[in-house]
Design a protein around this motif. Structure first.
Motif, PDB file in Angstrom:
ATOM      1  N   ILE A 160      -5.955  -4.014 -12.646  1.00 41.91           N
ATOM      2  CA  ILE A 160      -5.740  -5.036 -11.624  1.00 41.91           C
ATOM      3  C   ILE A 160      -6.425  -4.576 -10.343  1.00 41.91           C
ATOM      4  N   PRO A 161      -7.209  -5.434  -9.704  1.00 43.99           N
ATOM      5  CA  PRO A 161      -7.760  -5.088  -8.387  1.00 43.99           C
ATOM      6  C   PRO A 161      -6.623  -4.988  -7.361  1.00 43.99           C
ATOM      7  N   ILE A 162      -6.702  -4.004  -6.499  1.00 39.71           N
ATOM      8  CA  ILE A 162      -5.641  -3.771  -5.520  1.00 39.71           C
ATOM      9  C   ILE A 162      -5.499  -4.940  -4.555  1.00 39.71           C
ATOM     10  N   ASN A 163      -6.592  -5.597  -4.214  1.00 39.90           N
ATOM     11  CA  ASN A 163      -6.505  -6.712  -3.256  1.00 39.90           C
ATOM     12  C   ASN A 163      -5.786  -7.926  -3.840  1.00 39.90           C
ATOM     13  N   GLN A 164      -5.569  -7.973  -5.156  1.00 35.48           N
ATOM     14  CA  GLN A 164      -4.830  -9.082  -5.763  1.00 35.48           C
ATOM     15  C   GLN A 164      -3.324  -8.813  -5.855  1.00 35.48           C
ATOM     16  N   LEU A 165      -2.903  -7.575  -5.596  1.00 36.39           N
ATOM     17  CA  LEU A 165      -1.480  -7.247  -5.666  1.00 36.39           C
ATOM     18  C   LEU A 165      -0.718  -7.908  -4.524  1.00 36.39           C
ATOM     19  N   LYS A 166       0.368  -8.568  -4.853  1.00 34.95           N
ATOM     20  CA  LYS A 166       1.214  -9.212  -3.846  1.00 34.95           C
ATOM     21  C   LYS A 166       2.503  -8.432  -3.615  1.00 34.95           C
ATOM     22  N   ASN A 167       3.036  -7.796  -4.684  1.00 36.59           N
ATOM     23  CA  ASN A 167       4.295  -7.076  -4.564  1.00 36.59           C
ATOM     24  C   ASN A 167       4.424  -6.105  -5.732  1.00 36.59           C
ATOM     25  N   ILE A 168       5.199  -5.048  -5.521  1.00 37.95           N
ATOM     26  CA  ILE A 168       5.550  -4.083  -6.570  1.00 37.95           C
ATOM     27  C   ILE A 168       7.038  -3.858  -6.485  1.00 37.95           C
ATOM     28  N   VAL A 169       7.727  -4.053  -7.610  1.00 38.62           N
ATOM     29  CA  VAL A 169       9.169  -3.859  -7.658  1.00 38.62           C
ATOM     30  C   VAL A 169       9.470  -2.777  -8.681  1.00 38.62           C
ATOM     31  N   MET A 170      10.195  -1.744  -8.244  1.00 39.00           N
ATOM     32  CA  MET A 170      10.563  -0.659  -9.140  1.00 39.00           C
ATOM     33  C   MET A 170      11.771  -1.087  -9.967  1.00 39.00           C
ATOM     34  N   ILE A 171      11.669  -0.919 -11.299  1.00 35.23           N
ATOM     35  CA  ILE A 171      12.767  -1.317 -12.173  1.00 35.23           C
ATOM     36  C   ILE A 171      13.759  -0.167 -12.320  1.00 35.23           C
ATOM     37  N   GLY A 172      13.285   1.017 -12.594  1.00 38.91           N
ATOM     38  CA  GLY A 172      14.167   2.164 -12.745  1.00 38.91           C
ATOM     39  C   GLY A 172      13.663   3.064 -13.850  1.00 38.91           C
ATOM     40  N   ILE A 173      14.299   4.228 -13.957  1.00 36.30           N
ATOM     41  CA  ILE A 173      13.916   5.198 -14.971  1.00 36.30           C
ATOM     42  C   ILE A 173      14.666   4.896 -16.248  1.00 36.30           C
ATOM     43  N   LYS A 174      13.951   4.798 -17.366  1.00 27.66           N
ATOM     44  CA  LYS A 174      14.592   4.559 -18.650  1.00 27.66           C
ATOM     45  C   LYS A 174      15.123   5.871 -19.186  1.00 27.66           C
ATOM     46  N   ARG A 175      16.288   5.800 -19.808  1.00 25.90           N
ATOM     47  CA  ARG A 175      16.897   7.017 -20.364  1.00 25.90           C
ATOM     48  C   ARG A 175      16.882   6.980 -21.853  1.00 25.90           C
ATOM     49  N   GLN A 178       0.825  -1.203   0.000  1.00 24.65           N
ATOM     50  CA  GLN A 178       0.000   0.000   0.000  1.00 24.65           C
ATOM     51  C   GLN A 178       0.866   1.263   0.000  1.00 24.65           C
ATOM     52  N   GLU A 179       1.948   1.250   0.765  1.00 27.33           N
ATOM     53  CA  GLU A 179       2.851   2.400   0.772  1.00 27.33           C
ATOM     54  C   GLU A 179       3.510   2.581  -0.585  1.00 27.33           C
ATOM     55  N   ARG A 180       3.866   1.477  -1.241  1.00 29.48           N
ATOM     56  CA  ARG A 180       4.457   1.565  -2.573  1.00 29.48           C
ATOM     57  C   ARG A 180       3.468   2.146  -3.578  1.00 29.48           C
ATOM     58  N   LEU A 181       2.207   1.731  -3.474  1.00 29.11           N
ATOM     59  CA  LEU A 181       1.179   2.300  -4.355  1.00 29.11           C
ATOM     60  C   LEU A 181       1.019   3.797  -4.117  1.00 29.11           C
ATOM     61  N   ASP A 182       0.970   4.193  -2.857  1.00 21.41           N
ATOM     62  CA  ASP A 182       0.848   5.613  -2.535  1.00 21.41           C
ATOM     63  C   ASP A 182       2.040   6.397  -3.073  1.00 21.41           C
TER      64      ASP A 182
END
Length: 149
Positions: A134-149, A83-87
């Motif tokens: 995607i429904p939020i209750n189905q999210l298990k994890n969010i991983v940031m990949i990075g900014i593309k240049r 939830q913090e990652r989504l925010d």
């Protein structure tokens, strides 16, 4: 045609070196006093007690803490829960390009950028410009990949 060859400088300034640099007043010694533990009088001083901010009853203590600290300490993305990652991604600065992430559910993973979010679902734009909801209750994890240049 003949080429003219440039000459050196036409102005010469004669400078006398009567004084040497050792004649100047230079700093030779530097002393520094390290701050040690505060004195007992400073700790128990009633003046210090009066200077402390008093949090109001309306819950503004967090705002008062932010005003007194020069910087707001932000938790690293890896230490946040889903939830913090989504925010964080929802409130990501608009002047920066959106950050690609991998959104994990129990069954699939989606690679893309967060485009919209509400209380129950998020919309992700994938690499091939398709939108996935995607429904939020189905999210298990969010991983940031990075900014593309």
């Amino acid at each position: 045609m003949s080429k003219k060859k440039g000459k050196g400088p036409t102005l010469f300034i004669n400078q006398s070196f009567s004084g040497t640099p050792s004649d100047t007043n230079m700093q030779e010694i530097f002393k520094s006093r390290l701050e040690t533990e505060p004195k007992a009088e400073e700790i128990e001083s009633p003046v210090k007690e009066m200077r402390k901010p008093v949090p109001s009853e309306s819950g503004d203590s967090n705002q008062t803490d932010r005003m007194h600290s020069g910087f707001n300490r932000v938790k690293p993305f890896k230490e946040m829960n889903v939830q913090e990652r989504l925010d964080y991604l929802i409130n990501f600065p608009k002047v920066l390009p959106p950050v690609p992430c991998v959104f994990y559910t129990a069954d699939e993973k989606f690679l893309g950028t967060l485009r919209a979010a509400d209380d129950h679902q998020i919309t992700i734009e994938t690499a091939n410009q398709l939108s996935e909801t995607i429904p939020i209750n189905q999210l298990k994890n969010i991983v940031m990949i990075g900014i593309k240049r």
